[in-house]
Design a protein around this motif. Structure first.
Motif, PDB file in Angstrom:
ATOM      1  N   GLY A 141       1.618   9.186   6.413  1.00  0.00           N
ATOM      2  CA  GLY A 141       2.246   9.555   5.640  1.00  0.00           C
ATOM      3  C   GLY A 141       3.616   8.963   4.622  1.00  0.00           C
ATOM      4  N   TRP A 142       3.693   7.765   5.019  1.00  0.00           N
ATOM      5  CA  TRP A 142       4.350   6.911   4.568  1.00  0.00           C
ATOM      6  C   TRP A 142       4.215   6.877   2.863  1.00  0.00           C
ATOM      7  CZ3 TRP A 142       3.872   1.063   4.223  1.00  0.00           C
ATOM      8  CH2 TRP A 142       5.148   0.250   3.629  1.00  0.00           C
ATOM      9  N   GLU A 143       5.044   7.235   1.629  1.00  0.00           N
ATOM     10  CA  GLU A 143       4.580   6.993   0.517  1.00  0.00           C
ATOM     11  C   GLU A 143       4.891   5.202  -0.172  1.00  0.00           C
ATOM     12  OE1 GLU A 143       4.105   8.493  -3.251  1.00  0.00           O
ATOM     13  OE2 GLU A 143       4.152   9.645  -0.864  1.00  0.00           O
ATOM     14  N   LEU A 144       4.006   5.114  -0.343  1.00  0.00           N
ATOM     15  CA  LEU A 144       3.665   3.486  -0.287  1.00  0.00           C
ATOM     16  C   LEU A 144       4.477   2.844  -1.377  1.00  0.00           C
ATOM     17  CD1 LEU A 144      -0.082   1.403   0.272  1.00  0.00           C
ATOM     18  CD2 LEU A 144       2.075   2.212   2.115  1.00  0.00           C
ATOM     19  N   PRO A 145       5.250   1.869  -1.189  1.00  0.00           N
ATOM     20  CA  PRO A 145       5.965   1.195  -2.665  1.00  0.00           C
ATOM     21  C   PRO A 145       5.675   1.187  -3.724  1.00  0.00           C
ATOM     22  CG  PRO A 145       5.823  -0.270  -0.810  1.00  0.00           C
ATOM     23  CD  PRO A 145       5.568   0.701  -0.797  1.00  0.00           C
ATOM     24  N   PHE A 146       6.635   1.302  -5.386  1.00  0.00           N
ATOM     25  CA  PHE A 146       6.050   2.078  -6.406  1.00  0.00           C
ATOM     26  C   PHE A 146       4.812   1.991  -5.996  1.00  0.00           C
ATOM     27  CE2 PHE A 146       8.387  -2.204  -6.382  1.00  0.00           C
ATOM     28  CZ  PHE A 146       9.577  -1.593  -6.747  1.00  0.00           C
ATOM     29  N   SER A 147       4.285   3.777  -5.955  1.00  0.00           N
ATOM     30  CA  SER A 147       3.382   4.087  -5.536  1.00  0.00           C
ATOM     31  C   SER A 147       2.926   5.130  -7.153  1.00  0.00           C
ATOM     32  CB  SER A 147       3.181   5.376  -4.677  1.00  0.00           C
ATOM     33  OG  SER A 147       4.067   5.965  -4.792  1.00  0.00           O
ATOM     34  N   GLU A 148       4.044   5.089  -7.875  1.00  0.00           N
ATOM     35  CA  GLU A 148       3.675   5.564  -8.901  1.00  0.00           C
ATOM     36  C   GLU A 148       3.562   4.962  -9.817  1.00  0.00           C
ATOM     37  OE1 GLU A 148       6.417   7.801 -12.223  1.00  0.00           O
ATOM     38  OE2 GLU A 148       7.462   7.247 -10.683  1.00  0.00           O
ATOM     39  N   VAL A 149       2.909   3.878  -9.971  1.00  0.00           N
ATOM     40  CA  VAL A 149       2.544   2.698 -11.045  1.00  0.00           C
ATOM     41  C   VAL A 149       1.423   2.388  -9.865  1.00  0.00           C
ATOM     42  CG1 VAL A 149       4.284   2.887 -12.256  1.00  0.00           C
ATOM     43  CG2 VAL A 149       3.946   1.115 -10.607  1.00  0.00           C
ATOM     44  N   ILE A 150       1.306   1.088  -9.055  1.00  0.00           N
ATOM     45  CA  ILE A 150       0.454   0.791  -7.994  1.00  0.00           C
ATOM     46  C   ILE A 150      -0.323   1.572  -7.620  1.00  0.00           C
ATOM     47  CG2 ILE A 150       0.362  -0.760  -6.249  1.00  0.00           C
ATOM     48  CD1 ILE A 150       3.113  -1.818  -6.618  1.00  0.00           C
ATOM     49  N   ASN A 151      -1.578   0.531  -7.806  1.00  0.00           N
ATOM     50  CA  ASN A 151      -2.816   1.742  -7.552  1.00  0.00           C
ATOM     51  C   ASN A 151      -3.542   1.176  -6.054  1.00  0.00           C
ATOM     52  OD1 ASN A 151      -5.951   2.738  -6.342  1.00  0.00           O
ATOM     53  ND2 ASN A 151      -6.339   1.775  -8.547  1.00  0.00           N
ATOM     54  N   TRP A 152      -2.775   0.925  -4.765  1.00  0.00           N
ATOM     55  CA  TRP A 152      -3.330   1.182  -3.649  1.00  0.00           C
ATOM     56  C   TRP A 152      -4.474   0.134  -2.985  1.00  0.00           C
ATOM     57  CZ3 TRP A 152       0.675  -3.114  -2.002  1.00  0.00           C
ATOM     58  CH2 TRP A 152       1.499  -2.767  -2.860  1.00  0.00           C
ATOM     59  N   ASN A 153      -5.372   1.293  -3.754  1.00  0.00           N
ATOM     60  CA  ASN A 153      -6.304   1.369  -2.060  1.00  0.00           C
ATOM     61  C   ASN A 153      -7.197  -0.465  -2.988  1.00  0.00           C
ATOM     62  OD1 ASN A 153      -6.799   3.891  -1.868  1.00  0.00           O
ATOM     63  ND2 ASN A 153      -7.658   4.894  -3.744  1.00  0.00           N
ATOM     64  N   THR A 154      -6.612  -0.691  -4.492  1.00  0.00           N
ATOM     65  CA  THR A 154      -6.991  -2.244  -4.897  1.00  0.00           C
ATOM     66  C   THR A 154      -6.661  -3.449  -4.403  1.00  0.00           C
ATOM     67  OG1 THR A 154      -5.819  -2.629  -6.181  1.00  0.00           O
ATOM     68  CG2 THR A 154      -7.408  -1.687  -7.448  1.00  0.00           C
ATOM     69  N   ALA A 155      -6.224  -2.888  -3.567  1.00  0.00           N
ATOM     70  CA  ALA A 155      -5.000  -4.141  -2.543  1.00  0.00           C
ATOM     71  C   ALA A 155      -4.591  -3.675  -0.558  1.00  0.00           C
ATOM     72  CB  ALA A 155      -3.577  -4.826  -2.836  1.00  0.00           C
ATOM     73  N   THR A 156      -5.097  -2.393  -0.318  1.00  0.00           N
ATOM     74  CA  THR A 156      -4.875  -2.023   0.969  1.00  0.00           C
ATOM     75  C   THR A 156      -6.241  -1.305   1.314  1.00  0.00           C
ATOM     76  OG1 THR A 156      -3.616  -0.250   0.664  1.00  0.00           O
ATOM     77  CG2 THR A 156      -2.327  -2.383   0.397  1.00  0.00           C
TER      78      THR A 156
END
Length: 733
Positions: free
Chosen positions: A349-364
């Protein structure tokens, strides 16, 4: 009886379908909105809705797995009346008619501000968005420290409600941005800030998806009070090793939390720890009364915890576990990013930092607290190519958005800027690829192909033409002056589209007949005398992507111009040219030094004879602060150094030096040009050393990169014999 049988059969079938959905759902990887690669083991939402009717408590008891934190946090929803705020309902766009400007409330006497919040305010005040006039502002930032809203903290500011009501600009929080790192207190640590934020936007760490208002709030990372204000250290990935595996597969070291919120997740980590390639260490030693709550595992866990060095683990592991703490966010997230240790996020349930613009699937890798035992299997299944890609992206994201408080603050503002000025918003490609959103200004262009960084990914070849911009500061008194010879030589280049003379002399413009007749048009622009930064203005007369920047007394042949341009076409994002300089660290004086001595390496190519992309004119003018450009104009010096700092900060690469030549300056018969005389002035180098340190201070680091590469015709790309004939005149100079 028949009816009872039918009801029984129907009930049994329903139960079977329910169980099938439940157990089948455990294997489904839900794709995130930003796209993904099946790395996120999550429960489908239909399975989550069935939780009250399923025997999950049995599994919880058997494996000591935590119950869903998401269900617990529902109690935090609706903590403020602006719960349903969005940009179209709680933001006044009419205030942004003058563009996106940000006003920071002036600090009032007696108000304490933490160093971290002061760093945020300073970063905003030194940004291109800042305005000191509230009447021009589109967005407002409080002078009241709202970072720490834990009532037990000494940083907690009391009576915020009354202080806000006394402000004439508050307007129920409309068009206001509130920064927050910590909220709530023991034992629940809710997301309540302790005052009504009204219609204000939140830039908040550890924010949950339930309380996050999409496209209105901004999720920011949790950072420590020691996080640098500017610059910050670069990522720790020095080279790409193949295969990309390290000593450990997965590591974590931190507090266990014996009781209270967050304790379930960390208490379960020992199930996965194997003391070999999966090393998950926790300690019970935290808090004043930890011994009251210690369990049978504490002594063993504490002893194991003390055996390992955290930094050694961090730098030698492929993946780093980032479990939730008391709050959803954790310092471990940024630590893992910097260390190129792929974060495995375990914080439902944590909204990851700057999720609006960063695609976290490419780094986490996004895990699930309820499926802890699946984490090792999941990460072991990721192939080497993907691991290398994830690791490289951690370094880009760290350096682009997280390495300093300034970058965190500016990224927050840039995200809101893109919402307000939607016709100029950056694409996902700009945010998630080098050089990142902070260096890709959408006002310049919304088309990727207009930026030099995207030529290669898009398969675009640079234009075959360039514009020469000659900086003139000396009166035109003789037909033998170097500038006239230079115009003729440059205009003869097969790639030259036009020659622009920037007349920055305090004498009147010469008559048209004084300029040489050339095959290409010569455009004269009258600039401001002694305003050195004006040579890098984004003039509309520059119609080509490539700019050849020249000093008036530079000596270049047509052949040299042609070859340098050919090289630039292979490196359109860098500075490519002739006069090279270098920087070094003076140990005794603890400062940066500048040298023009010929050595085996260099870190700058001066803009007295260099090609670069015209986008850097726009970036120099609109990105750099007025203070640095004022220093350049005051000294009438260093503008070439500042441009090198900027381009290296963007590309993270050195410039390109082309063929060796020692004579760049020419003197007039009987007297030296004013430009040439500066190079003999001892104060000239002293000023340039001062500039080096001023620039490094603003950037927060030294962006210049040393290189030992030089490109000559006999070494560049094609067959040696062909190029020797093509650029034969260079060998004779």
């Amino acid at each position: 009886m028949q009816a009872k049988k039918r009801y029984f059969i129907l009930f049994s079938a329903s139960a079977c379908i329910t169980l099938l959905l439940y157990f089948g759902g455990l294997q489904v990887a839900e794709k995130s909105p930003g796209g993904g690669h099946g790395l996120e083991p999550r429960w489908p939402r239909f399975a989550e809705r069935l939780l009250p009717f399923l025997p999950f408590h049995t599994q919880t008891e058997e494996y000591n797995l935590p119950a869903s934190p998401r269900l617990k946090r529902n109690a935090n929803a609706g903590l403020y009346k602006g719960r349903h705020c969005r940009m179209d309902s709680c933001f006044d766009f009419s205030l942004c008619k003058n563009g996106f400007k940000v006003y920071v409330y002036p600090q009032e006497k007696g108000e304490r501000i933490s160093e971290s919040y002061q760093n945020i305010l300073t970063s905003i005040e030194s940004s291109r968005f800042y305005t000191s006039d509230p009447g021009q502002a589109c967005l407002f930032v409080l002078n009241l420290d709202t970072l720490d809203r834990d009532q037990l903290s000494p940083q907690y500011v009391h009576n915020l409600k009354a202080k806000l009501q006394n402000s004439k600009l508050w307007n129920d929080g409309r068009n206001h941005l509130i920064f927050n790192l910590y909220s709530g207190t023991w034992p629940d640590y809710t997301e309540d800030l302790g005052f009504d934020i009204g219609q204000a936007m939140l830039a908040k760490a550890s924010i949950s998806t339930e309380n996050f208002r999409p496209n209105f709030d901004v999720s920011i990372p949790l950072f420590s009070k020691d996080h640098p204000r500017t610059g910050g250290e670069r990522g720790y990935l020095k080279y790409n090793s193949i295969p990309p595996f390290r000593k450990y597969m997965l590591v974590f070291k931190g507090k266990r939390y014996l009781t209270g919120i967050g304790s379930d997740t960390r208490n379960a980590l020992y199930h996965v720890h194997n003391s070999q390639d999966v090393v998950l260490l926790t300690t019970c030693k935290h808090g004043k009364d930890w011994q009251k709550h210690k369990d049978a595992r504490c002594d063993k866990d504490n002893a194991e915890y003390d055996r390992y060095d955290y930094k050694e683990m961090l730098h030698n592991s492929t993946f780093c576990l980032v479990p939730r703490g008391r709050r959803l966010g954790s310092f471990r997230f940024l630590e893992a990013l910097q260390a190129a240790c792929i974060p495995v996020v375990l914080s439902n349930g944590w909204e990851l930092p700057f999720s609006e613009v960063i695609n976290w699937n490419t780094a986490t890798v996004i895990g699930d607290e309820r499926l802890l035992l699946q984490i090792p299997t999941t990460i072991r299944s990721i192939n080497q190519d993907k691991i290398l890609s994830l690791r490289q992206q951690t370094q880009f994201l760290w350096e682009a958005y997280f390495s300093s408080v300034e970058k965190i603050a500016l990224t927050t503002l840039e995200i809101i800027h893109d919402r307000v000025l939607q016709h100029m918003r950056r694409s996902s490609v700009m945010w998630n690829n080098l050089p990142g959103g902070l260096f890709t200004l959408p006002q310049y262009s919304s088309y990727l192909g207009q930026f030099p960084f995207y030529y290669a990914p898009l398969g675009i070849k640079p234009q075959q033409r360039f514009t020469a911009v000659i900086h003139a500061v000396t009166p035109l008194v003789s037909q033998s002056q170097p500038i006239l010879k230079l115009i003729v030589a440059v205009s003869k280049s097969q790639y030259c589209a036009q020659v622009v003379v920037l007349w920055n002399c305090d004498k009147p413009l010469p008559a048209i007949h004084h300029w040489p007749a050339t095959s290409q048009p010569v455009i004269v622009i009258e600039g401001e005398s002694k305003v050195m930064s004006s040579r890098f203005l984004p003039y509309s007369s520059i119609v080509t992507d490539a700019v050849l920047s020249l000093d008036e007394d530079t000596v270049l042949s047509t052949t040299e111009v042609d070859f340098a341009f050919t090289v630039w076409q292979s490196f359109p994002e860098r500075i490519v040219g002739y006069p090279a300089r270098s920087h070094f660290w003076e140990v005794n004086k603890e400062r940066w030094g500048y040298t023009s001595k010929w050595t085996n390496d260099y870190s700058m190519v001066l803009t007295g004879a260099a090609f670069y992309h015209r986008y850097y004119h726009y970036l120099y003018t609109h990105y750099l602060p007025a203070s640095l450009k004022s220093l350049v104009d005051q000294l009438s010096n260093c503008e070439d150094i500042l441009m090198n700092f900027l381009v290296s900060a963007v590309t993270k690469m050195p410039p390109i030096k082309v063929t060796q030549k020692k004579q760049y300056k020419e003197t007039m018969m009987g007297q030296q040009t004013s430009r040439a005389s500066r190079w003999a002035d001892p104060d000239h180098f002293a000023q340039r050393q001062t500039c080096m340190n001023k620039f490094a201070s603003w950037f927060g680091t030294m962006p210049l990169v040393h290189s030992q590469m030089r490109l000559d015709p006999v070494l560049f790309k094609d067959q040696v014999s062909i190029l020797r004939k093509k650029y034969k005149d260079i060998e004779r100079l």
